[in-house]
Motif scaffolding. Structure first.
Motif, PDB file in Angstrom:
ATOM      1  N   SER A  27       0.813  -1.220   0.000  1.00 52.12           N
ATOM      2  CA  SER A  27       0.000   0.000   0.000  1.00 52.12           C
ATOM      3  C   SER A  27       0.843   1.267   0.000  1.00 52.12           C
ATOM      4  CB  SER A  27      -0.932   0.010   1.216  1.00 52.12           C
ATOM      5  OG  SER A  27      -0.190   0.153   2.423  1.00 52.12           O
ATOM      6  N   GLU A  28       2.176   1.119   0.081  1.00 52.66           N
ATOM      7  CA  GLU A  28       3.118   2.236   0.075  1.00 52.66           C
ATOM      8  C   GLU A  28       2.734   3.336   1.078  1.00 52.66           C
ATOM      9  OE1 GLU A  28       3.932   3.671  -3.843  1.00 52.66           O
ATOM     10  OE2 GLU A  28       4.797   1.769  -4.501  1.00 52.66           O
ATOM     11  N   PRO A  29       2.608   2.989   2.358  1.00 56.42           N
ATOM     12  CA  PRO A  29       2.251   4.009   3.349  1.00 56.42           C
ATOM     13  C   PRO A  29       3.367   5.030   3.513  1.00 56.42           C
ATOM     14  CG  PRO A  29       2.936   1.986   4.450  1.00 56.42           C
ATOM     15  CD  PRO A  29       2.877   1.675   2.975  1.00 56.42           C
ATOM     16  N   ARG A  30       3.000   6.226   3.960  1.00 52.79           N
ATOM     17  CA  ARG A  30       3.982   7.284   4.167  1.00 52.79           C
ATOM     18  C   ARG A  30       4.598   7.166   5.555  1.00 52.79           C
ATOM     19  NH1 ARG A  30       5.236   9.159  -0.581  1.00 52.79           N
ATOM     20  NH2 ARG A  30       6.155  10.945   0.483  1.00 52.79           N
ATOM     21  N   SER A  31       5.816   7.643   5.696  1.00 55.38           N
ATOM     22  CA  SER A  31       6.453   7.691   7.006  1.00 55.38           C
ATOM     23  C   SER A  31       6.114   9.011   7.691  1.00 55.38           C
ATOM     24  CB  SER A  31       7.970   7.549   6.874  1.00 55.38           C
ATOM     25  OG  SER A  31       8.511   8.660   6.179  1.00 55.38           O
ATOM     26  N   ASP A  32       6.180   9.013   9.008  1.00 58.14           N
ATOM     27  CA  ASP A  32       5.825  10.184   9.801  1.00 58.14           C
ATOM     28  C   ASP A  32       7.060  10.654  10.558  1.00 58.14           C
ATOM     29  OD1 ASP A  32       4.824  12.101  11.458  1.00 58.14           O
ATOM     30  OD2 ASP A  32       3.227  10.867  12.319  1.00 58.14           O
ATOM     31  N   ARG A  33       7.518  11.860  10.255  1.00 61.49           N
ATOM     32  CA  ARG A  33       8.719  12.370  10.881  1.00 61.49           C
ATOM     33  C   ARG A  33       8.547  12.500  12.392  1.00 61.49           C
ATOM     34  NH1 ARG A  33      11.855  17.765   8.851  1.00 61.49           N
ATOM     35  NH2 ARG A  33      10.367  18.910  10.121  1.00 61.49           N
ATOM     36  N   GLY A  34       7.331  12.834  12.826  1.00 60.76           N
ATOM     37  CA  GLY A  34       7.079  12.969  14.249  1.00 60.76           C
ATOM     38  C   GLY A  34       7.278  11.664  14.991  1.00 60.76           C
ATOM     39  N   PHE A  35       6.865  10.554  14.380  1.00 62.11           N
ATOM     40  CA  PHE A  35       7.046   9.250  15.017  1.00 62.11           C
ATOM     41  C   PHE A  35       8.528   8.943  15.180  1.00 62.11           C
ATOM     42  CE2 PHE A  35       8.057   4.754  14.407  1.00 62.11           C
ATOM     43  CZ  PHE A  35       7.400   4.193  15.496  1.00 62.11           C
ATOM     44  N   GLY A  36       9.301   9.170  14.142  1.00 64.58           N
ATOM     45  CA  GLY A  36      10.727   8.869  14.202  1.00 64.58           C
ATOM     46  C   GLY A  36      11.443   9.688  15.260  1.00 64.58           C
ATOM     47  N   HIS A 195       8.761   3.994   2.244  1.00 61.09           N
ATOM     48  CA  HIS A 195       9.050   5.370   2.630  1.00 61.09           C
ATOM     49  C   HIS A 195       9.597   5.437   4.055  1.00 61.09           C
ATOM     50  CE1 HIS A 195       7.076   6.907  -0.970  1.00 61.09           C
ATOM     51  NE2 HIS A 195       6.093   6.070  -0.733  1.00 61.09           N
ATOM     52  N   VAL A 196      10.701   6.141   4.229  1.00 56.27           N
ATOM     53  CA  VAL A 196      11.320   6.302   5.534  1.00 56.27           C
ATOM     54  C   VAL A 196      11.659   7.764   5.775  1.00 56.27           C
ATOM     55  CG1 VAL A 196      12.303   3.976   5.515  1.00 56.27           C
ATOM     56  CG2 VAL A 196      13.666   5.895   4.650  1.00 56.27           C
ATOM     57  N   THR A 197      11.870   8.098   7.038  1.00 55.80           N
ATOM     58  CA  THR A 197      12.409   9.399   7.418  1.00 55.80           C
ATOM     59  C   THR A 197      13.779   9.172   8.026  1.00 55.80           C
ATOM     60  OG1 THR A 197      10.181  10.221   7.890  1.00 55.80           O
ATOM     61  CG2 THR A 197      12.028  11.493   8.746  1.00 55.80           C
ATOM     62  N   ALA A 198      14.753   9.959   7.610  1.00 55.67           N
ATOM     63  CA  ALA A 198      16.134   9.792   8.066  1.00 55.67           C
ATOM     64  C   ALA A 198      16.480  10.840   9.109  1.00 55.67           C
ATOM     65  CB  ALA A 198      17.096   9.888   6.884  1.00 55.67           C
ATOM     66  N   PHE A 199      17.245  10.414  10.109  1.00 55.25           N
ATOM     67  CA  PHE A 199      17.686  11.304  11.178  1.00 55.25           C
ATOM     68  C   PHE A 199      19.174  11.088  11.420  1.00 55.25           C
ATOM     69  CE2 PHE A 199      13.262  10.331  11.904  1.00 55.25           C
ATOM     70  CZ  PHE A 199      12.688  11.544  12.260  1.00 55.25           C
ATOM     71  N   ALA A 200      19.831  12.142  11.876  1.00 49.01           N
ATOM     72  CA  ALA A 200      21.210  12.040  12.356  1.00 49.01           C
ATOM     73  C   ALA A 200      21.211  12.320  13.848  1.00 49.01           C
ATOM     74  CB  ALA A 200      22.114  13.026  11.629  1.00 49.01           C
ATOM     75  N   VAL A 201      22.123  11.679  14.557  1.00 49.82           N
ATOM     76  CA  VAL A 201      22.202  11.870  16.011  1.00 49.82           C
ATOM     77  C   VAL A 201      23.599  12.315  16.419  1.00 49.82           C
ATOM     78  CG1 VAL A 201      20.331  10.256  16.519  1.00 49.82           C
ATOM     79  CG2 VAL A 201      22.681   9.403  16.356  1.00 49.82           C
ATOM     80  N   ASP A 250       0.651  15.948  17.208  1.00 50.70           N
ATOM     81  CA  ASP A 250       2.073  16.234  17.012  1.00 50.70           C
ATOM     82  C   ASP A 250       2.220  17.021  15.725  1.00 50.70           C
ATOM     83  OD1 ASP A 250       4.915  16.023  17.272  1.00 50.70           O
ATOM     84  OD2 ASP A 250       4.810  14.542  15.652  1.00 50.70           O
ATOM     85  N   GLY A 251       2.745  18.238  15.789  1.00 50.84           N
ATOM     86  CA  GLY A 251       2.824  19.105  14.619  1.00 50.84           C
ATOM     87  C   GLY A 251       4.002  18.819  13.737  1.00 50.84           C
ATOM     88  N   ASP A 252       4.668  17.687  13.946  1.00 54.49           N
ATOM     89  CA  ASP A 252       5.893  17.414  13.193  1.00 54.49           C
ATOM     90  C   ASP A 252       5.684  16.222  12.280  1.00 54.49           C
ATOM     91  OD1 ASP A 252       8.411  17.886  12.409  1.00 54.49           O
ATOM     92  OD2 ASP A 252       9.376  16.852  14.081  1.00 54.49           O
ATOM     93  N   GLY A 253       4.537  16.194  11.574  1.00 56.01           N
ATOM     94  CA  GLY A 253       4.192  15.030  10.759  1.00 56.01           C
ATOM     95  C   GLY A 253       4.796  15.092   9.391  1.00 56.01           C
TER      96      GLY A 253
END
Length: 295
Positions: A27-36, A195-201, A250-253
């Motif tokens: 279904s190609e769901p979208r990723s949520d930046r707020g969740f990550g 679909h993914v959201t990428a983060f650096a730490v 969460d406003g960071d979707g």
């Protein structure tokens, strides 16, 4: 996506609660930046978390050191990162392994530079199967081989370049086969987008353009903004329903999705204005032409 080099093993963890992971991916769901962001904040509250992009995992390079690719879908969550000195997946850091509740957790690890490949399946926190190896060294072999492994052990994937003590297959080749068998899909470029959201730490600054678009052409926001200005309308007009914010608590979707929706709506509005003005101009020209033969 990542622009730095890997210095360890790429480890991909799938937390599964659905009975059909393949259907979720299809279904190609979208990723949520707020969740990550929330996930990483819980995993290690001391990390400086920087969003660095949103893209399809199956069309990008893997995560690099100090990076996390994350996606939370219905019944299925993905976390990919780089871990140094991974040789026994059964001893994977419990903070990562137990970071989300799931009956089944599947782990896939690869390091093409060394030829290391690892697969592991945990059920209710217990190791069901773990195989970690390079072609010339078997680090871990826990549980019974799954049916998909049998052709590998039988030598069907032997390229003939190994020595007498080498495994009859390259362990990195076993990883995609394990994913197909356990999850039901491939991370292939021609398959459904994951679909993914990428983060650096590591404290790096947030890039100006998430996903690093081609700077040789204007982005959607720029194009719509320029056209809107020339036509005397504003794509940021809060009174216009097409631009109403639909954020949750969460406003960071998914900001990319909202930008695309706003851009599409603006384009439609611009098109309607152009059409109306074009009709008015055509009627005016036609009226003048009808009177050109008059003295």
């Amino acid at each position: 996506m990542s622009t730095t080099a890997n210095t360890g093993t790429v480890v991909t963890v799938w937390f599964v609660t659905t009975t059909d992971p393949a259907a979720v991916i299809a279904s190609e769901p979208r990723s949520d930046r707020g969740f990550g962001r929330k996930y990483l904040a819980q995993l290690n509250p001391a990390w400086p978390i920087t969003p660095i992009g949103q893209f399809a995992l199956n069309r990008s390079v893997p995560a690099s050191t100090d990076e996390y690719y994350i996606a939370g879908y219905p019944g299925l969550t993905l976390v990919q990162t780089v871990i140094e000195d991974v040789s026994l997946l059964s001893e994977l850091d419990p903070r990562l392994l137990n970071s989300l509740p799931a009956n089944d957790v599947y782990v896939f690890a690869t390091d093409p530079a060394t030829g290391f490949g690892g697969i592991a399946h945990f059920r209710d926190g217990e190791v069901v199967r773990s195989l970690c190896a390079r072609r010339d060294r078997l680090y871990e072999d826990i549980g019974l081989p799954d049916p998909f492994e049998l052709p590998f052990w039988a030598g069907d994937h032997d390229d003939g370049n190994g020595t007498g003590i080498d495994l009859p297959f390259h362990p990195v080749d076993l990883v995609p086969a394990a994913q197909r068998a356990w999850l039901g899909f491939d991370l292939a470029a021609d398959g459904p987008d994951v679909h993914v959201t990428a983060f650096a730490v590591d404290g790096r600054p947030e890039p100006r353009f998430l996903g690093e678009p081609d700077r040789s052409t204007p982005d959607l926001d720029t194009v719509v903004g320029r056209a809107s200005s020339k036509l005397g309308i504003s794509v940021r007009d809060p009174g216009y329903d097409d631009y109403e914010s639909h954020d949750g608590d969460d406003g960071d979707g998914d900001e990319f999705r909202r930008l695309a929706e706003a851009g599409t709506a603006a384009a439609r509005r611009i098109g309607r204005i152009i059409t109306r003005r074009g009709r008015t101009l055509a009627a005016t020209v036609g009226q003048k032409l009808r009177h050109t033969d008059r003295p």
